[in-house]
Design an enzyme around this catalytic site. Structure first.
Site, PDB file in Angstrom:
ATOM      1  N   GLY A   1     -20.006   6.767  -1.166  1.00 56.99           N
ATOM      2  CA  GLY A   1     -19.058   7.240  -2.170  1.00 56.99           C
ATOM      3  C   GLY A   1     -19.109   6.326  -3.377  1.00 56.99           C
TER       4      GLY A   1
ATOM      5  N   GLY B   1     -21.873   5.422   4.255  1.00 54.50           N
ATOM      6  CA  GLY B   1     -20.942   5.927   3.256  1.00 54.50           C
ATOM      7  C   GLY B   1     -21.382   5.550   1.856  1.00 54.50           C
TER       8      GLY B   1
ATOM      9  CE  LYS C   1      -4.532   0.848   0.222  1.00 50.55           C
ATOM     10  NZ  LYS C   1      -5.576   0.094  -0.500  1.00 50.55           N
TER      11      LYS C   1
END
Length: 360
Positions: free
Chosen positions: A180, A178, A78
Site C-alpha cells: 500500500g 503489503g 488512537k
C-alpha cells in the site's frame, strides 16, 4: 467483555456518534505523561464494536511507546471510526468527528491512518485545530507514508549492520508483505538501494505496477511470509508473527511497518529462539509520527528537518539491539523498557504549584 478491565491502563476512552451521518467513533487516550496523545484515525469496517474497542486500545498503547522510544514529547492515542469509508465518508461525518476531538481540549491530536486521507483531515480541521497531516499546500506535513517507509528502511540498515556488520542493503533479499502507501514507498527505497525485492498484496493491479516499474518479483499473498529472504517486512495488517507462523519463517530479520505484528508478547521470544532478529514494529514504523510531530510542534513544518529525525531511527535500533544483547533479552523487551522508563521518569515529576487565582 469486561469494559473497565479492558480500559485498564488508559487515561480516557471517548465514544461519539452522529446518527445523521452514520458516525460511530472511539477515541482512546493511553497516556499524556510526555505530552498530548498523538495518533491517527482509522476508518475501518470492523465486524463488531468489540473488535473496534480492542483494536483502538491496543493501537493507542502502542503509540505511547512509539513516541517515548523515539524521544518525542508526545503521548499515545488512537481513534477508530466504525464503518466502510467507501460508503460513509461525508463532510458532515468528519465535521461531527472534528467536534468530538475538539471536546477533548487538545488532549488528543489526530492524523490520517488506514481509511483516512489528508483531505479528510482538512474537513476535521474545520472544527478543531487538534489535527495534523494536513496537505502540504496548507502548511501541513501531508501524507506520512513516505516518512514511515524511510524509517523502516533505516531500521533495516541497523538490522543489517547487526547481522552482517554492514548496513548496506545492496544485494539483500527483502520480502515485503503489503504494498500500500507505506509498502509501496518502501519498495522504491529498497530497489534504489540495490536490494532484491519480493512483494505480495491482495491488490493485484498495484503488484503488477510495481513489478513493471521496479522490476521486483511477486508471489501469492499467502506465500510471502514464508518466502526465503534475508529480511521480511510485514507492511499490511498486524498479528502475522505467531506461534504457528514463526517456525515457518525463512528470514534472518523481521523489520516492517505493520502495527502489532506479534500475536502476543511471547512471540518475541519465539523469534529469538529461531535466531531471527526482530525490530519492534513501534520502533521501525515511527517515521510517520516523527514526521507529523514536526507539524504538531506549533512551528512551520519542514520536511528536511523532520526527515533528519526520522533517519535517527537507525541509531535508535542500534541502541535497542545492543541493549538486548547486553542484557540477554529480546529487542522487543529492550525497546519496551526504554519506553516505559522514559514515561515513568516524567510521570514521577511533582505537579507545579498552583498560582494564586488559578485552579486545577
Amino acid at each position: 467483555m469486561d469494559i473497565f478491565e479492558t480500559f485498564d491502563g488508559h487515561e480516557e476512552v471517548l465514544f461519539g456518534s452522529d446518527p445523521a451521518s452514520g458516525l460511530r467513533a472511539i477515541i482512546a487516550i493511553h497516556s499524556t505523561t510526555l505530552g498530548p496523545a498523538l495518533g491517527g484515525t482509522r476508518f475501518f469496517a470492523y465486524p463488531n464494536e468489540t473488535e473496534a474497542i480492542v483494536d483502538v486500545m491496543r493501537l493507542s498503547e502502542g503509540m505511547s511507546y512509539k513516541a517515548a522510544v523515539s524521544g518525542l514529547d508526545l503521548g499515545g492515542g488512537k481513534a477508530v471510526i466504525i464503518g466502510d469509508p467507501r460508503q460513509l465518508k461525508s463532510e458532515r461525518l468528519f465535521r461531527a468527528y472534528g467536534r468530538l476531538i475538539d471536546s477533548l481540549g487538545g488532549r488528543y491530536v489526530t492524523a490520517e491512518d488506514v481509511g483516512t486521507t489528508t483531505g479528510d483531515m482538512e474537513l476535521i480541521a474545520k472544527e478543531t485545530r487538534h489535527v495534523t497531516g494536513l496537505p502540504q499546500a496548507r502548511g501541513g506535513s501531508g501524507d506520512p507514508s513516505p516518512a514511515t517507509a524511510l524509517g523502516v528502511f533505516h531500521a533495516m540498515r541497523a538490522a543489517a549492520a547487526s547481522l552482517w556488520n554492514d548496513p548496506n542493503l545492496h544485494g539483500k533479499r527483502v520480502a515485503v508483505q503489503g504494498v500500500g502507501k507505506v509498502g509501496g514507498a518502501l519498495v522504491e527505497l529498497l530497489t534504489d538501494a540495490g536490494a532484491h525485492v519480493i512483494i505480495a498484496d491482495i491488490n493485484a493491479a498495484e503488484v503488477a505496477r510495481l513489478v513493471e516499474v521496479h522490476g521486483v518479483t511477486s508471489v501469492a499473498p499467502d506465500e510471502i511470509l514464508f518466502t526465503e529472504c534475508d529480511i521480511l517486512a510485514p507492511c499490511a495488517m498486524g498479528a502475522v508473527l505467531t506461534e504457528s507462523t514463526i517456525p515457518l519463517l525463512m528470514c534472518e530479520a523481521v523489520v516492517g511497518s505493520a502495527n502489532n505484528q506479534l500475536g502476543e508478547d511471547k512471540d518475541a521470544e519465539r523469534l529469538e529462539d529461531h535466531e531471527i532478529v526482530y525490530v519492534p514494529d513501534f520502533v521501525a514504523n515511527a517515521g510517520g509520527i516523527i514526521n507529523i510531530a514536526d507539524e504538531a510542534a506549533g512551528r512551520t513544518y519542514s520536511w528536511d528537518r523532520a526527515i533528519e529525525v526520522v533517519k535517527r531511527i537507525e541509531t535508535t535500533v542500534d541502541s535497542i539491539l545492543d541493549r538486548a544483547s547486553d542484557q540477554a533479552t529480546t529487542p522487543h523487551a529492550a525497546a519496551m523498557a526504554i519506553a516505559t522508563e522514559r514515561i515513568a521518569s516524567v510521570a514521577s515529576l511533582p505537579m507545579p504549584p498552583l498560582q494564586k487565582g488559578s485552579h486545577r
